[in-house]
Design an enzyme around this catalytic site. Structure first.
Site, PDB file in Angstrom:
ATOM      1  N   TYR A 155     -18.365  56.852  34.084  1.00  0.00           N
ATOM      2  CA  TYR A 155     -17.790  57.325  32.814  1.00  0.00           C
ATOM      3  C   TYR A 155     -16.366  57.863  33.027  1.00  0.00           C
ATOM      4  O   TYR A 155     -15.442  57.522  32.281  1.00  0.00           O
ATOM      5  CB  TYR A 155     -18.697  58.412  32.240  1.00  0.00           C
ATOM      6  CG  TYR A 155     -18.294  58.933  30.884  1.00  0.00           C
ATOM      7  CD1 TYR A 155     -18.536  58.190  29.732  1.00  0.00           C
ATOM      8  CD2 TYR A 155     -17.689  60.184  30.739  1.00  0.00           C
ATOM      9  CE1 TYR A 155     -18.194  58.684  28.472  1.00  0.00           C
ATOM     10  CE2 TYR A 155     -17.345  60.681  29.502  1.00  0.00           C
ATOM     11  CZ  TYR A 155     -17.595  59.926  28.369  1.00  0.00           C
ATOM     12  OH  TYR A 155     -17.237  60.411  27.131  1.00  0.00           O
ATOM     13  N   LYS A 159     -12.863  56.477  31.460  1.00  0.00           N
ATOM     14  CA  LYS A 159     -12.022  57.297  30.578  1.00  0.00           C
ATOM     15  C   LYS A 159     -10.631  57.519  31.183  1.00  0.00           C
ATOM     16  O   LYS A 159      -9.643  57.641  30.454  1.00  0.00           O
ATOM     17  CB  LYS A 159     -12.721  58.636  30.281  1.00  0.00           C
ATOM     18  CG  LYS A 159     -14.012  58.467  29.480  1.00  0.00           C
ATOM     19  CD  LYS A 159     -13.750  57.842  28.110  1.00  0.00           C
ATOM     20  CE  LYS A 159     -14.970  57.731  27.252  1.00  0.00           C
ATOM     21  NZ  LYS A 159     -14.715  57.147  25.933  1.00  0.00           N
TER      22      LYS A 159
END
Ligand code: NAP
Length: 247
Positions: A155, A159
């Site tokens: 993740y 990002k």
């Protein structure tokens, strides 16, 4: 900060932060293109809610990691409204696990949806916006992409990648009148964070100077600004919406 006559595509907008962003942009006067995965029925009820309020809205079901679905999404937007002025790359998932136990599939799924999906949508939107000589692209990153987070190798990489994509998009498209910015929300009350253990939530609260978790509306307000002419001289930036968690 009015968006009358403009069209906004918001990915992953059946629920959560994406829905709040879509509602904000609709309240500002934009035509709304909602998107969610084909299996979703939440997006249909969201569209119904919007129609009851009198907002112009269409639904385009499609997976952001699939090139054909993305092309169909923008074709549907053009067929319905004749232009695309705003793209919000919001669709995102988590598949948390400590790195040594993280499966290749969980790495790929998160990178594909969160980062490749944003690339495919940005590419499709840019072709339209270049012809229009204007546009606003807003990527929903995360504080995890700035400071890292144990259990979120996939993740946080996706990002952080979105921040790089934001800056390159801003540089490549500036001369065409298109801006691209990212927002980095902290802990926002949503399905994604409801599942966090209470102990983890308590620890986060202690490190947030403003002393509360954010709301989807806190994120939507900043996206509304970035989608409007009020932000015309802002590009390539990452705006934190985190109650001061990262500074
Ligand atoms: P959420 O409630 O899980 O909503 C995510 C949305 O994306 C859902 O509507 C989901 O569809 C959709 N989606 C998932 N995969 C998709 C795909 N392949 N194609 C199209 N749509 C897809 O999450 P959220 O909390 O609102 O998060 C929204 C964004 O904010 C994400 O990018 C997330 O990383 C980011 N963010 C969230 C927080 C937070 O604290 N919540 C903090 C920082 C950043 P389904 O409903 O069908 O699953």
């Amino acid at each position: 900060m009015q968006l009358k006559g403009k069209t906004a595509v918001i990915t992953g907008s059946g629920r959560g932060i994406g829905k709040a962003i879509a509602l904000k942009l609709a309240q500002m006067g934009a035509n709304i293109v909602l998107n969610d995965i084909p299996a979703s029925d939440t997006v249909d009820s969201t569209a119904e809610e919007f129609r009851r309020e009198g907002y112009n809205v269409i639904v385009t079901k499609g997976d952001v990691r699939n090139e054909n679905d993305v092309e169909a999404m923008f074709k549907a937007a053009m067929d319905a409204f004749g232009r695309v002025d705003i793209l919000v790359n919001n669709a995102g998932i988590t598949r948390d696990m400590l790195m040594i136990r993280m499966s290749e599939k969980d790495w790929d799924d998160v990178l594909d949806i969160n980062l490749k999906g944003a690339f495919l949508c940005t590419r499709a939107a840019a072709k339209i916006m270049i012809r229009q000589k204007s546009g606003k692209i807003i990527n929903i990153s995360s504080v995890a992409g700035v400071m890292g987070n144990p259990g979120q190798a996939n993740y946080s990489a996706s990002k952080a990648g979105l921040i790089g994509l934001t800056k390159t998009t801003a540089k490549e498209l500036a001369s065409r009148g298109i801006t691209c910015n990212a927002v980095a929300p902290g802990i926002i009350k949503s399905n994604m964070t409801d599942v966090l253990p209470e102990k983890v939530k308590e620890n986060y609260l202690k490190s947030i100077p403003l002393g509360r978790f954010g709301t989807p509306e806190d994120v939507a307000d900043v996206v509304g600004f970035l989608a409007s002419d009020a932000s015309n001289y802002v590009t390539g930036q990452v705006i934190h919406i985190d109650g001061g968690l990262v500074m």
